[in-house]
Write a protein that holds these residues in place. Structure first.
Motif, PDB file in Angstrom:
ATOM      1  N   ASP A   1       0.974  -1.385   0.335  1.00 15.69           N
ATOM      2  CA  ASP A   1      -0.373  -0.127  -0.314  1.00 15.69           C
ATOM      3  C   ASP A   1       1.294   1.118  -0.095  1.00 15.69           C
ATOM      4  O   ASP A   1       0.562   2.161   0.661  1.00 15.69           O
ATOM      5  N   VAL A   2       1.645   1.471  -0.729  1.00 14.92           N
ATOM      6  CA  VAL A   2       2.574   2.148  -0.702  1.00 14.92           C
ATOM      7  C   VAL A   2       2.601   3.000  -2.296  1.00 14.92           C
ATOM      8  O   VAL A   2       3.059   2.524  -3.363  1.00 14.92           O
ATOM      9  N   PRO A   3       1.968   3.980  -2.394  1.00 13.98           N
ATOM     10  CA  PRO A   3       1.974   4.658  -3.719  1.00 13.98           C
ATOM     11  C   PRO A   3       3.421   4.711  -4.713  1.00 13.98           C
ATOM     12  O   PRO A   3       3.956   5.239  -3.701  1.00 13.98           O
ATOM     13  N   SER A   4       3.307   4.579  -6.258  1.00 16.83           N
ATOM     14  CA  SER A   4       4.735   4.298  -6.339  1.00 16.83           C
ATOM     15  C   SER A   4       5.066   4.511  -8.142  1.00 16.83           C
ATOM     16  O   SER A   4       3.964   3.877  -8.163  1.00 16.83           O
ATOM     17  N   THR A   5       5.447   5.981  -8.816  1.00 15.24           N
ATOM     18  CA  THR A   5       5.508   5.888 -10.100  1.00 15.24           C
ATOM     19  C   THR A   5       6.986   5.491 -10.403  1.00 15.24           C
ATOM     20  O   THR A   5       8.074   5.380  -9.347  1.00 15.24           O
ATOM     21  N   LEU A   6       7.195   5.152 -11.989  1.00 20.65           N
ATOM     22  CA  LEU A   6       8.603   5.309 -12.503  1.00 20.65           C
ATOM     23  C   LEU A   6       8.937   6.289 -13.134  1.00 20.65           C
ATOM     24  O   LEU A   6       8.136   7.204 -13.928  1.00 20.65           O
ATOM     25  N   GLU A   7      10.032   6.754 -12.939  1.00 19.51           N
ATOM     26  CA  GLU A   7      10.844   7.793 -13.502  1.00 19.51           C
ATOM     27  C   GLU A   7      11.970   7.576 -14.949  1.00 19.51           C
ATOM     28  O   GLU A   7      12.648   6.437 -14.614  1.00 19.51           O
ATOM     29  N   THR A   8      11.615   7.606 -16.165  1.00 20.17           N
ATOM     30  CA  THR A   8      12.263   8.298 -17.051  1.00 20.17           C
ATOM     31  C   THR A   8      12.639   8.552 -17.215  1.00 20.17           C
ATOM     32  O   THR A   8      13.728   8.889 -18.624  1.00 20.17           O
ATOM     33  N   SER A   9      13.187   9.375 -16.222  1.00 24.82           N
ATOM     34  CA  SER A   9      14.007  10.632 -16.728  1.00 24.82           C
ATOM     35  C   SER A   9      13.297  11.698 -17.489  1.00 24.82           C
ATOM     36  O   SER A   9      14.512  12.834 -18.133  1.00 24.82           O
TER      37      SER A   9
ATOM     38  N   ARG B   1      12.772  18.726 -13.448  1.00 25.49           N
ATOM     39  CA  ARG B   1      14.027  17.541 -13.076  1.00 25.49           C
ATOM     40  C   ARG B   1      13.395  16.161 -12.162  1.00 25.49           C
ATOM     41  O   ARG B   1      13.170  16.147 -11.853  1.00 25.49           O
ATOM     42  N   SER B   2      14.047  15.137 -13.101  1.00 21.28           N
ATOM     43  CA  SER B   2      13.852  13.726 -12.941  1.00 21.28           C
ATOM     44  C   SER B   2      14.399  13.900 -11.199  1.00 21.28           C
ATOM     45  O   SER B   2      15.337  14.342 -10.579  1.00 21.28           O
ATOM     46  N   CYS B   3      13.018  12.846 -10.248  1.00 20.49           N
ATOM     47  CA  CYS B   3      13.149  12.394  -9.027  1.00 20.49           C
ATOM     48  C   CYS B   3      12.673  11.396  -8.675  1.00 20.49           C
ATOM     49  O   CYS B   3      12.228  10.545  -9.154  1.00 20.49           O
TER      50      CYS B   3
END
Length: 219
Positions: free
Chosen positions: A25-33, A84-86
């Motif tokens: 139950d930890v919302p997460s997304t993916l960073e493509t830069s 800026r990617s994060c």
């Protein structure tokens, strides 16, 4: 989570996103830069974008200073600032990154690294018929047994350069591909000439041009 830009790391990032989102139950997304690319497993459009950067350490630095990446990037967009990617996680790193990883640990950007249990290696494979034709190609010692010139010639004569459809019709076919061209084993190479310049630069086009390889001075 950084998605990175090779398949094993990309699929690992998907697995991490699924576990975090559905089991913990930890919302997460993916960073493509990249600002306009997506690799999220839950993307409604099923985008499959390769990351702009293999190892985006700056994204990790951004997350260290701005823990909530979504809020940070939303503020960046709202205020018209440069993207800026994060990200907080880099799923995979190979041996060539040892020095950069050690520096990032000393800098306080990342926690001490640990293995994920996966094992990988780079390998070079050749078809069985190539190995039978010249067993020297099956080992490093075989490929380096002769002089440098002999070895380079062996590589050049064995691993030929791909040639374009237009080159094949102009230089190999006796009638510029006006009639279908078959090789000595009856395999179709060119069904017809390329219809325009964009086809002419192709190295393969299913059902019409199946490719040709030749030794050249560039080899």
């Amino acid at each position: 989570i950084l998605s990175q830009n090779w398949e094993s790391a990309m699929l690992s990032s998907w697995i991490m996103q699924i576990i975090l989102s559905e089991l913990l139950d930890v919302p997460s997304t993916l960073e493509t830069s990249m600002p306009d690319a997506s690799f999220n497993f839950y993307d409604p459009d099923l985008q499959f974008s390769y990351s702009h950067i293999s190892y985006d350490y700056d994204a990790l630095r951004t997350a260290r200073d701005n823990p909530d990446c979504e809020t940070y990037q939303a503020d960046q967009r709202k205020n018209g600032r440069e993207y800026r990617s994060c990200a907080h996680v880099m799923p995979e790193a190979w041996n060539g990154q040892k020095e950069k990883i050690a520096y990032a640990e000393q800098e306080g950007v990342i926690e001490p690294t640990t293995g994920s249990g996966g094992v990988a290696k780079y390998s070079w494979y050749i078809p069985r018929f190539t190995a039978i034709r010249d067993p020297k190609l099956t080992s490093y010692f075989g490929m380096t047994a002769g002089s440098e010139i002999e070895n380079r010639r062996l590589m050049a004569d064995t691993f030929l350069r791909p040639k374009t459809w237009q080159y094949f019709c102009d230089e190999v076919s006796l009638d510029n591909c006006t009639t279908p061209y078959y090789d000595d084993q009856g395999r179709l190479i060119a069904e017809r000439p390329p219809s325009d310049e964009s086809e002419g630069v192709q190295y393969f086009l299913a059902d019409f041009y199946h490719g040709h390889f030749a030794a050249t001075e560039d080899n």
